[in-house]
Design a protein around this motif. Sequence first.
Motif, PDB file in Angstrom:
ATOM      1  N   ILE A 138       7.356  11.431 -11.631  1.00 13.05           N
ATOM      2  CA  ILE A 138       7.073  11.412 -13.065  1.00 13.05           C
ATOM      3  C   ILE A 138       8.142  10.576 -13.754  1.00 13.05           C
ATOM      4  N   CYS A 139       7.739   9.935 -14.820  1.00  9.10           N
ATOM      5  CA  CYS A 139       8.690   9.146 -15.601  1.00  9.10           C
ATOM      6  C   CYS A 139       8.543   9.583 -17.049  1.00  9.10           C
ATOM      7  N   VAL A 140       9.640  10.028 -17.628  1.00 11.23           N
ATOM      8  CA  VAL A 140       9.593  10.490 -19.010  1.00 11.23           C
ATOM      9  C   VAL A 140      10.014   9.340 -19.926  1.00 11.23           C
ATOM     10  N   VAL A 141       9.172   9.054 -20.898  1.00  9.90           N
ATOM     11  CA  VAL A 141       9.457   7.942 -21.814  1.00  9.90           C
ATOM     12  C   VAL A 141       9.277   8.430 -23.246  1.00  9.90           C
ATOM     13  N   ASP A 142      10.191   8.059 -24.134  1.00  7.69           N
ATOM     14  CA  ASP A 142      10.033   8.417 -25.546  1.00  7.69           C
ATOM     15  C   ASP A 142       8.925   7.585 -26.168  1.00  7.69           C
ATOM     16  N   ALA A 143       8.174   8.214 -27.070  1.00 10.78           N
ATOM     17  CA  ALA A 143       7.039   7.508 -27.684  1.00 10.78           C
ATOM     18  C   ALA A 143       7.500   6.352 -28.562  1.00 10.78           C
ATOM     19  N   PRO A 197       0.992  -0.558  -9.838  1.00 11.46           N
ATOM     20  CA  PRO A 197      -0.360  -0.460  -9.272  1.00 11.46           C
ATOM     21  C   PRO A 197      -1.089   0.866  -9.513  1.00 11.46           C
ATOM     22  N   CYS A 198      -0.411   1.988  -9.409  1.00 11.90           N
ATOM     23  CA  CYS A 198      -1.138   3.254  -9.587  1.00 11.90           C
ATOM     24  C   CYS A 198      -0.421   4.089 -10.643  1.00 11.90           C
ATOM     25  N   LEU A 199      -0.951   3.987 -11.829  1.00 11.73           N
ATOM     26  CA  LEU A 199      -0.279   4.558 -12.992  1.00 11.73           C
ATOM     27  C   LEU A 199      -1.181   5.581 -13.687  1.00 11.73           C
ATOM     28  N   GLU A 200      -0.560   6.638 -14.185  1.00 10.71           N
ATOM     29  CA  GLU A 200      -1.271   7.620 -15.003  1.00 10.71           C
ATOM     30  C   GLU A 200      -0.392   7.837 -16.239  1.00 10.71           C
ATOM     31  N   VAL A 201      -0.993   7.818 -17.418  1.00 13.48           N
ATOM     32  CA  VAL A 201      -0.200   8.013 -18.637  1.00 13.48           C
ATOM     33  C   VAL A 201      -0.661   9.298 -19.308  1.00 13.48           C
ATOM     34  N   ILE A 202       0.270  10.226 -19.488  1.00 20.15           N
ATOM     35  CA  ILE A 202      -0.072  11.489 -20.170  1.00 20.15           C
ATOM     36  C   ILE A 202       0.730  11.564 -21.464  1.00 20.15           C
ATOM     37  N   VAL A 203       0.018  11.500 -22.573  1.00 24.81           N
ATOM     38  CA  VAL A 203       0.674  11.633 -23.874  1.00 24.81           C
ATOM     39  C   VAL A 203       0.570  13.103 -24.265  1.00 24.81           C
ATOM     40  N   PRO A 213       0.825  -1.224   0.000  1.00 29.08           N
ATOM     41  CA  PRO A 213       0.000   0.000   0.000  1.00 29.08           C
ATOM     42  C   PRO A 213       0.852   1.264   0.000  1.00 29.08           C
ATOM     43  N   PHE A 214       2.148   1.093   0.214  1.00 31.84           N
ATOM     44  CA  PHE A 214       3.016   2.283   0.283  1.00 31.84           C
ATOM     45  C   PHE A 214       3.667   2.611  -1.065  1.00 31.84           C
ATOM     46  N   THR A 215       3.305   1.859  -2.100  1.00 32.19           N
ATOM     47  CA  THR A 215       3.875   2.153  -3.415  1.00 32.19           C
ATOM     48  C   THR A 215       3.226   3.432  -3.962  1.00 32.19           C
ATOM     49  N   PRO A 216       4.040   4.455  -4.223  1.00 32.15           N
ATOM     50  CA  PRO A 216       3.448   5.745  -4.624  1.00 32.15           C
ATOM     51  C   PRO A 216       2.982   5.742  -6.084  1.00 32.15           C
ATOM     52  N   PRO A 217       2.021   6.584  -6.412  1.00 33.96           N
ATOM     53  CA  PRO A 217       1.599   6.663  -7.818  1.00 33.96           C
ATOM     54  C   PRO A 217       2.682   7.304  -8.686  1.00 33.96           C
ATOM     55  N   ILE A 218       2.592   7.017  -9.960  1.00 34.04           N
ATOM     56  CA  ILE A 218       3.582   7.591 -10.881  1.00 34.04           C
ATOM     57  C   ILE A 218       2.873   8.016 -12.169  1.00 34.04           C
ATOM     58  N   THR A 219       3.350   9.097 -12.754  1.00 32.71           N
ATOM     59  CA  THR A 219       2.802   9.556 -14.035  1.00 32.71           C
ATOM     60  C   THR A 219       3.838   9.352 -15.128  1.00 32.71           C
ATOM     61  N   LEU A 220       3.427   8.640 -16.177  1.00 29.10           N
ATOM     62  CA  LEU A 220       4.313   8.467 -17.335  1.00 29.10           C
ATOM     63  C   LEU A 220       4.035   9.614 -18.300  1.00 29.10           C
ATOM     64  N   ILE A 221       5.060  10.326 -18.682  1.00 33.35           N
ATOM     65  CA  ILE A 221       4.875  11.425 -19.633  1.00 33.35           C
ATOM     66  C   ILE A 221       5.497  11.016 -20.970  1.00 33.35           C
ATOM     67  N   VAL A 222       4.675  11.042 -22.003  1.00 37.32           N
ATOM     68  CA  VAL A 222       5.142  10.568 -23.309  1.00 37.32           C
ATOM     69  C   VAL A 222       5.052  11.711 -24.316  1.00 37.32           C
ATOM     70  N   PRO A 223       6.147  12.450 -24.538  1.00 35.94           N
ATOM     71  CA  PRO A 223       6.091  13.495 -25.561  1.00 35.94           C
ATOM     72  C   PRO A 223       6.060  12.840 -26.944  1.00 35.94           C
ATOM     73  N   ALA A 224       5.159  13.301 -27.791  1.00 33.68           N
ATOM     74  CA  ALA A 224       5.024  12.669 -29.112  1.00 33.68           C
ATOM     75  C   ALA A 224       4.961  13.732 -30.197  1.00 33.68           C
ATOM     76  N   HIS A 225       5.882  13.676 -31.117  1.00 37.18           N
ATOM     77  CA  HIS A 225       5.859  14.600 -32.250  1.00 37.18           C
ATOM     78  C   HIS A 225       6.008  13.755 -33.524  1.00 37.18           C
ATOM     79  N   ASN A 226       4.970  13.742 -34.331  1.00 36.21           N
ATOM     80  CA  ASN A 226       4.956  12.939 -35.568  1.00 36.21           C
ATOM     81  C   ASN A 226       5.303  11.477 -35.293  1.00 36.21           C
ATOM     82  N   GLU A 227       4.514  10.856 -34.464  1.00 34.37           N
ATOM     83  CA  GLU A 227       4.760   9.460 -34.084  1.00 34.37           C
ATOM     84  C   GLU A 227       3.617   8.561 -34.567  1.00 34.37           C
ATOM     85  N   GLU A 228       3.015   8.905 -35.701  1.00 33.45           N
ATOM     86  CA  GLU A 228       1.828   8.153 -36.139  1.00 33.45           C
ATOM     87  C   GLU A 228       2.098   6.661 -36.317  1.00 33.45           C
TER      88      GLU A 228
END
Lengths: 400, 469
Positions: B163-168, B83-89, B52-67
């Motif tokens: 926050i975790c930054v990941v390439d698209a 367990p507690c994930l949020e993904v922001i593209v 229960p102590f695992t903190p939430p994390i947000t994945l940030i995915v910058p995308a430019h022309n990644e069709e």
Amino acid sequence: MGSVFKGIQKLGSAGLVLEAILLSVLGILLLIGFIVLRRWYRARYFHNRNRRTVALRSQWDDILSGKIPAEDWRFKPLDCDIVESILLDSIEMSAADKLPPLLDCLRVSGLLDMRIYEARTSRGLAQRTALLALGRTRAMEAIPALAAGLDSRLRETRIAAVRGLGRTARMEAAIPILDRIASGRFDAPERSLKNALVNCCRSCPEVLVNYVDRTHGPVRELLARVLGELASPELGEELLVLASDVLPEVRASAARALGNTNGSYTLSALHSLAADPEWFVRLRAVVALGQIENIGKISILLRALCDANRHVRQRAAWALARMEPQLHQILEDVVATKDDYALQAFVSELERSGAIEKIVSGFARSGHHSTETALMEVVAEARKRVELTGKAAAAAAGVH
Amino acid sequence: MHFLAISNDILFIYFALSNLIYLGLLIVAIVKNVRHRHRLGSQRLELVKASPFTPPITLIVPAHNEERSIVGSVGALLGLEYPCLEVIVVNDGSDDATMEKMRLAYQLQAARILYIADIRTAPLHAIYRSPLDPRLFVLDKEAAGCKADAINAGINAATSPYICVVDADSILEKESLIRIMAGVFADPGRVMAVGGIVRVLNGSRVVNNQIEQVRLPKSPIEVMQVIEYLRAFLVGREAWAGFNMLPIISGAFGVFQRDLVLQVGGFRTHAVGEDLDLVVRMHRRLHEERRPYHIDFIPDPTCWTEVPTDLKSLARQRARWHKGLIDTLWPNRDMLFRVRYGRIGWLVLPYMWIFEFFAPIIEIVGYTTIILALISGVLSKSFFLQFLLFGYAFATLLSIGSVLLEEMTFRRYSDWREVARLLIYCLFEHFPYRQLTMVWRLQGIWQYLRGDLQWRSMKRVGISTDPVV
């Protein structure tokens, strides 16, 4: 100034540089040789292990019942290792009623005693491995050896002992950890301690209450946080005492714990915690309010929606936006607060949860009575403002 | 003649010192890696997930022309074990169908979610949420011409403490988030950021945006990059992090404490190497505030990324990396040899100036003066050959050392033939690949001096786009 190169050359061209070349080439050959040998050895080892695993698995019931005497596999290192790992995996996955034959096998074969001996006498990696294996056995007699590991001078060993005790998931295993924490001189990562205590005290959180009462400062906060995760309705009165603690972290943990209780006292306790001077106590109280089923919480959440802290407002909005049957009335109440920030936070959460469309279509179906038309206008205005918040902030900041 | 002798002396000292440092880093990395493997043995990822102590994390995915890859990539990210994930593209003003593909695949709906621009960014057009997965949000924003701006928008919208930054266009292994966060859990109060390893995706078999079989790429230029990545991550970053002197966390995969990133003003827009720049500023800030901290590297959480397949793209990438290096070192030059910045000011930054930034300059000057010394007779031919041979043998030893480290720890290349190929390429890495790299880095310096900080796109083959929605 004499050149360094000349200096080296004076040593003789067959000297330093040549030796360095030879050493480097030797190093390359050694590394390649090591890689090749290691690959060969590992391939051979895993092949053997696989073969023996199949053989032992086919005799598993006889090994477990003792029909095949332990002497047949116990003194062959590979067989012993395979049997132990199968036993420990089975113990971890077994319900309490399936444990006795597995533990008996560990005891009769002497594997348990061997691990206890290693945990007490070995050092370094061997000791840590033994401590973790002991934890996985979930056996009562493993606890003293694990507790002894807590007194190691090496931090890694202490962590292994904490993890081992946690894995036993027995209340008795929590006591040595709690005693050492309460002494205030125990150094181990907070997260490992909390996880171990949660595992061990799950069935009996009352044991934590005594220790929370006896401790102070960061130790008290840590224990309160664990209690916050495990609290049950039976702990009601103790939680009320903690809710008025002098340490904000303890009050926040009490708020979190109250979210799991839903007793007659819960709402009034959370009501006062939601007005705490510390924002994170108010935040936890609001989160807890979101968890409980009680219509009386709406007025407290509405007050929290107008809180000075953004996080508190957002969580209050989150909780309110999920009270579906009452959303219409809540929206009216939010509008009545005349607090723009509260309305923005609420509308934003309605958008996030997808409930806004239901409200708007509900308004439309009801035939646009004057109050509802007015409400719709306010909501539409608030939606525009929320949408503009990002743009406006960026524009005001001067965009590239 | 005198000039040539002095130049050769400096070159020799430089060469000896750099090789000694590399050797030291290799030894430290081996020790640290082995310790880390032992520690992993006592960690159960399923317990971390259940805690229960695992903190939430947000994945940030910058995308430019990644069709080509965005839908599959996002699907894979939503499938990560955490367990507690949020993904922001963050769609950074793509000219192609990136946004359309996302809209269709995830049935995106516009949502007027409160967005507070703690960090300045280019304006947002809209925020979308997906009714298919409430963890997914998409920010559609105007292009600002840099990845940093897109990441900053993601940071503004993030609701997690990490926050975790990941390439698209990268692939994270399923357990990589839990594994990288284990670095944070070790000491959440002190660990401010953690980097994971980035490996070369080219050549591997990918199904549904997950690696099914790890293979070495076919072309030599890509295999050389595999060796480089192994050396840079498993040796360099591992060793520097051991002394809490990690100067960079890869932009393709790293976890940061959100509050700290906000405090330092987010990623610097228009920084050429925004990842290096951020970490150096974090060191600066934490030293100035005298906060106890650790910026760590964990070698087992893996991100697979595509590397350039042709010389032109590789040249651009290397020139850009070198520009990024200068672009960070120059604004932070005041940190050099200042007591308040501790080992960062006294060791890491001087190392980066001398052995990273000046390396191509010293190398080219070295080649020239040694050849001149050879022609003019200052240096004997036999000694020159021996010295050349030693340089080659020692550099090969270090490359093989990084392959050994891979073998001792993670063994991603399980096939005998793959390892044999890696070892053979270690023998050929130092000519002419190394010299080409030197030229590209010199180009980077030249472009920086001319003020050319443009981001030039890289030719990519693209990864599998099978939808996983």
